[in-house]
Design a protein around this motif. Sequence first.
Motif, PDB file in Angstrom:
ATOM      1  N   THR A   1       0.818  -1.216   0.000  1.00  9.56           N
ATOM      2  CA  THR A   1       0.000   0.000   0.000  1.00  9.56           C
ATOM      3  C   THR A   1       0.849   1.262   0.000  1.00  9.56           C
ATOM      4  OG1 THR A   1      -0.190  -0.012   2.411  1.00  9.56           O
ATOM      5  CG2 THR A   1      -1.903  -1.158   1.183  1.00  9.56           C
ATOM      6  N   SER A   2       1.970   1.235   0.720  1.00 11.45           N
ATOM      7  CA  SER A   2       2.831   2.423   0.749  1.00 11.45           C
ATOM      8  C   SER A   2       3.405   2.711  -0.629  1.00 11.45           C
ATOM      9  CB  SER A   2       3.955   2.242   1.777  1.00 11.45           C
ATOM     10  OG  SER A   2       4.774   1.134   1.458  1.00 11.45           O
ATOM     11  N   TYR A   3       3.791   1.666  -1.349  1.00 12.67           N
ATOM     12  CA  TYR A   3       4.341   1.871  -2.698  1.00 12.67           C
ATOM     13  C   TYR A   3       3.261   2.349  -3.659  1.00 12.67           C
ATOM     14  CZ  TYR A   3       6.986   1.051  -6.974  1.00 12.67           C
ATOM     15  OH  TYR A   3       7.625   1.206  -8.186  1.00 12.67           O
ATOM     16  N   LEU A   4       2.051   1.799  -3.520  1.00  9.51           N
ATOM     17  CA  LEU A   4       0.940   2.267  -4.352  1.00  9.51           C
ATOM     18  C   LEU A   4       0.706   3.759  -4.127  1.00  9.51           C
ATOM     19  CD1 LEU A   4      -2.421   0.346  -4.796  1.00  9.51           C
ATOM     20  CD2 LEU A   4      -2.329   2.820  -4.724  1.00  9.51           C
ATOM     21  N   LEU A   5       0.641   4.175  -2.869  1.00  8.05           N
ATOM     22  CA  LEU A   5       0.434   5.598  -2.572  1.00  8.05           C
ATOM     23  C   LEU A   5       1.580   6.438  -3.103  1.00  8.05           C
ATOM     24  CD1 LEU A   5      -0.935   5.367   1.082  1.00  8.05           C
ATOM     25  CD2 LEU A   5      -2.216   6.038  -0.963  1.00  8.05           C
ATOM     26  N   ASP A   6       2.787   5.899  -3.063  1.00  6.53           N
ATOM     27  CA  ASP A   6       3.945   6.616  -3.585  1.00  6.53           C
ATOM     28  C   ASP A   6       3.804   6.876  -5.079  1.00  6.53           C
ATOM     29  OD1 ASP A   6       6.308   7.879  -2.991  1.00  6.53           O
ATOM     30  OD2 ASP A   6       7.550   6.096  -3.106  1.00  6.53           O
ATOM     31  N   LEU A   7       3.217   5.925  -5.790  1.00  2.47           N
ATOM     32  CA  LEU A   7       3.077   6.038  -7.247  1.00  2.47           C
ATOM     33  C   LEU A   7       1.966   6.989  -7.678  1.00  2.47           C
ATOM     34  CD1 LEU A   7       3.477   2.265  -8.190  1.00  2.47           C
ATOM     35  CD2 LEU A   7       5.084   4.087  -8.786  1.00  2.47           C
ATOM     36  N   VAL A   8       0.918   7.096  -6.869  1.00  2.36           N
ATOM     37  CA  VAL A   8      -0.270   7.825  -7.346  1.00  2.36           C
ATOM     38  C   VAL A   8      -0.496   9.170  -6.658  1.00  2.36           C
ATOM     39  CG1 VAL A   8      -1.420   5.669  -8.007  1.00  2.36           C
ATOM     40  CG2 VAL A   8      -1.858   6.657  -5.750  1.00  2.36           C
ATOM     41  N   THR A   9       0.346   9.526  -5.684  1.00  2.00           N
ATOM     42  CA  THR A   9       0.194  10.836  -5.047  1.00  2.00           C
ATOM     43  C   THR A   9       1.346  11.737  -5.470  1.00  2.00           C
ATOM     44  OG1 THR A   9       1.320  10.006  -3.063  1.00  2.00           O
ATOM     45  CG2 THR A   9      -1.089  10.027  -3.046  1.00  2.00           C
ATOM     46  N   ARG A  10       1.062  13.018  -5.557  1.00  4.89           N
ATOM     47  CA  ARG A  10       2.054  13.985  -6.007  1.00  4.89           C
ATOM     48  C   ARG A  10       2.146  15.146  -5.026  1.00  4.89           C
ATOM     49  NH1 ARG A  10       3.965  10.623  -7.551  1.00  4.89           N
ATOM     50  NH2 ARG A  10       4.424   9.803  -9.604  1.00  4.89           N
ATOM     51  N   GLY A  11       3.238  15.892  -5.116  1.00  5.33           N
ATOM     52  CA  GLY A  11       3.447  17.010  -4.217  1.00  5.33           C
ATOM     53  C   GLY A  11       4.474  16.672  -3.156  1.00  5.33           C
ATOM     54  N   ASP A  12       4.853  17.669  -2.366  1.00  4.45           N
ATOM     55  CA  ASP A  12       5.896  17.504  -1.356  1.00  4.45           C
ATOM     56  C   ASP A  12       5.378  17.078   0.005  1.00  4.45           C
ATOM     57  OD1 ASP A  12       7.864  18.196  -3.149  1.00  4.45           O
ATOM     58  OD2 ASP A  12       7.816  20.324  -2.630  1.00  4.45           O
ATOM     59  N   MET A  13       4.052  17.072   0.198  1.00 11.73           N
ATOM     60  CA  MET A  13       3.492  16.758   1.514  1.00 11.73           C
ATOM     61  C   MET A  13       3.871  15.345   1.952  1.00 11.73           C
ATOM     62  SD  MET A  13      -0.484  16.862   2.753  1.00 11.73           S
ATOM     63  CE  MET A  13      -0.982  15.457   1.731  1.00 11.73           C
ATOM     64  N   PRO A  14       4.425  15.169   3.151  1.00 11.05           N
ATOM     65  CA  PRO A  14       4.767  13.831   3.630  1.00 11.05           C
ATOM     66  C   PRO A  14       3.528  12.949   3.803  1.00 11.05           C
ATOM     67  CG  PRO A  14       5.877  15.516   4.943  1.00 11.05           C
ATOM     68  CD  PRO A  14       4.854  16.221   4.101  1.00 11.05           C
ATOM     69  N   ILE A  15       3.624  11.725   3.333  1.00  9.60           N
ATOM     70  CA  ILE A  15       2.605  10.700   3.565  1.00  9.60           C
ATOM     71  C   ILE A  15       3.307   9.544   4.264  1.00  9.60           C
ATOM     72  CG2 ILE A  15       0.940   9.120   2.524  1.00  9.60           C
ATOM     73  CD1 ILE A  15       0.754  11.089   0.170  1.00  9.60           C
ATOM     74  N   VAL A  16       2.842   9.237   5.463  1.00 11.10           N
ATOM     75  CA  VAL A  16       3.523   8.269   6.322  1.00 11.10           C
ATOM     76  C   VAL A  16       2.567   7.117   6.637  1.00 11.10           C
ATOM     77  CG1 VAL A  16       4.745   7.925   8.491  1.00 11.10           C
ATOM     78  CG2 VAL A  16       4.839  10.161   7.349  1.00 11.10           C
ATOM     79  N   VAL A  17       3.020   5.903   6.409  1.00 15.81           N
ATOM     80  CA  VAL A  17       2.222   4.718   6.717  1.00 15.81           C
ATOM     81  C   VAL A  17       2.843   4.011   7.918  1.00 15.81           C
ATOM     82  CG1 VAL A  17       1.256   2.553   5.845  1.00 15.81           C
ATOM     83  CG2 VAL A  17       1.633   4.474   4.280  1.00 15.81           C
ATOM     84  N   THR A  18       2.016   3.615   8.858  1.00  9.53           N
ATOM     85  CA  THR A  18       2.502   2.885  10.024  1.00  9.53           C
ATOM     86  C   THR A  18       1.433   1.903  10.507  1.00  9.53           C
ATOM     87  OG1 THR A  18       3.663   3.135  12.144  1.00  9.53           O
ATOM     88  CG2 THR A  18       1.701   4.501  11.822  1.00  9.53           C
ATOM     89  N   GLY A  19       1.772   1.148  11.529  1.00 10.82           N
ATOM     90  CA  GLY A  19       0.851   0.152  12.075  1.00 10.82           C
ATOM     91  C   GLY A  19       1.433  -0.413  13.350  1.00 10.82           C
ATOM     92  N   ALA A  20       1.081  -1.653  13.657  1.00 11.25           N
ATOM     93  CA  ALA A  20       1.579  -2.293  14.875  1.00 11.25           C
ATOM     94  C   ALA A  20       1.652  -3.793  14.662  1.00 11.25           C
ATOM     95  CB  ALA A  20       0.674  -1.978  16.056  1.00 11.25           C
ATOM     96  N   ILE A  21       2.597  -4.408  15.336  1.00 12.37           N
ATOM     97  CA  ILE A  21       2.689  -5.866  15.350  1.00 12.37           C
ATOM     98  C   ILE A  21       1.902  -6.430  16.528  1.00 12.37           C
ATOM     99  CG2 ILE A  21       4.251  -7.823  15.639  1.00 12.37           C
ATOM    100  CD1 ILE A  21       4.460  -6.612  12.889  1.00 12.37           C
ATOM    101  N   ARG A  22       1.940  -5.710  17.671  1.00  7.95           N
ATOM    102  CA  ARG A  22       1.221  -6.145  18.865  1.00  7.95           C
ATOM    103  C   ARG A  22      -0.034  -5.309  19.042  1.00  7.95           C
ATOM    104  NH1 ARG A  22       6.791  -5.762  22.296  1.00  7.95           N
ATOM    105  NH2 ARG A  22       7.685  -7.790  21.712  1.00  7.95           N
ATOM    106  N   ASN A  23      -1.176  -5.952  19.143  1.00  5.79           N
ATOM    107  CA  ASN A  23      -2.430  -5.213  19.262  1.00  5.79           C
ATOM    108  C   ASN A  23      -2.547  -4.546  20.624  1.00  5.79           C
ATOM    109  OD1 ASN A  23      -4.290  -6.783  21.171  1.00  5.79           O
ATOM    110  ND2 ASN A  23      -3.719  -8.415  19.733  1.00  5.79           N
ATOM    111  N   ALA A  24      -3.526  -3.669  20.763  1.00  9.08           N
ATOM    112  CA  ALA A  24      -3.653  -2.821  21.958  1.00  9.08           C
ATOM    113  C   ALA A  24      -3.920  -3.589  23.240  1.00  9.08           C
ATOM    114  CB  ALA A  24      -4.768  -1.799  21.735  1.00  9.08           C
ATOM    115  N   SER A  25      -4.343  -4.846  23.135  1.00  8.25           N
ATOM    116  CA  SER A  25      -4.606  -5.645  24.333  1.00  8.25           C
ATOM    117  C   SER A  25      -3.358  -6.340  24.861  1.00  8.25           C
ATOM    118  CB  SER A  25      -5.665  -6.713  24.036  1.00  8.25           C
ATOM    119  OG  SER A  25      -6.867  -6.123  23.589  1.00  8.25           O
ATOM    120  N   MET A  26      -2.272  -6.292  24.121  1.00  2.74           N
ATOM    121  CA  MET A  26      -1.069  -7.039  24.469  1.00  2.74           C
ATOM    122  C   MET A  26      -0.090  -6.180  25.264  1.00  2.74           C
ATOM    123  SD  MET A  26      -0.407  -9.010  20.840  1.00  2.74           S
ATOM    124  CE  MET A  26       0.931 -10.024  21.472  1.00  2.74           C
ATOM    125  N   ALA A  27       0.718  -6.829  26.083  1.00  2.00           N
ATOM    126  CA  ALA A  27       1.802  -6.136  26.776  1.00  2.00           C
ATOM    127  C   ALA A  27       2.801  -5.630  25.750  1.00  2.00           C
ATOM    128  CB  ALA A  27       2.489  -7.091  27.756  1.00  2.00           C
TER     129      ALA A  27
END
Length: 326
Positions: A95-121
């Motif tokens: 998805t990050s590469y797709l967004l890189d290909l189809v969006t233009r301009g200098d505005m930063p677009i940052v993709v992130t997530g998590a490996i451990r869900n919010a219920s986990m230590a």
Amino acid sequence: MSDSDRRVAVFSLGGTIAMTAQTGGGATPTLSADDLVAAVPGLAATGISVDVNNFRQVPGASLGFSDLLELAAAIQELPVDGVVVTQGTDTIEETSYLLDLVTRGDMPIVVTGAIRNASMAGADGPANLLAAVRVAASTEARGLGCVVVFGEEIHAARWVRKTHATSPLAFTSYPGPIGYVAEDRVRIMTQPSALPAVDPRDASAPARTAIVTVGLGDDGTILRAVGDQADGLVVAAFGAGHVPIACVDALTDFAKCMPVILATRTGSGPVLRQTYGFPGSESDLLTRGLISANTLDPVKARILLQLLLMTSANKDQIAQAFSTIS
């Protein structure tokens, strides 16, 4: 511009970062973008204004091209200094590469997530989101295209890969991160070159693409079965672009009627052009009409191929787009 003047939009697509454990079952996406932002310690102290958008609430594996093209259109309309996209890690490298290909301009677009869900230590979502907001708001990240922020490292979308199923340090890239966040400061060490542009407004044609990974003793039967159902094909080849001799005829036939992209299954490094000369070597396959992915791994090569086919690009236009990959 001071931090208090900066505004970042956060788009939540679901995924592990938005998941909580359910009684008697596994984790599912339940948290909204507001919930995610509210759970980040220290975010308010940054002075960055955050707008939230509950765009989707699905696992990363269930996102599709239509979701991301709609997201790209929404992003381009925003009067903000940067954008953060939170989603499931399964498909971040795509998805990050797709967004890189189809969006233009200098505005930063940052993709992130998590490996451990919010219920986990030790849930890693809040720290990743805080770092992502800092990067999106920074002037240092302008002009970098889409990036992935994970574990306070900043990765270029074209190079990032998920290389571990469960580690919080799952995301890596070759030749390495382009920057990192330390002591609340965004530090950029290198800037990727420009990408081929794809206009998302033109990406409406139906297309089906596939990746076929060759293996030891492959006789081409599976390759033919998959290729017969595809409009374009990516071959994840051995080493620098090699396939078993038994696969050569099938690839030759497919290259006459569709774009066939030759990538390396190693995940990094280039497809060579003229080092080897045996049947099934990179030079042999390129003379048979296959198109080199250059340094794109098979997953990224499929994203570019799919988008180009969706814009009704012909084989020459597709070859030209891939030729610009360094």
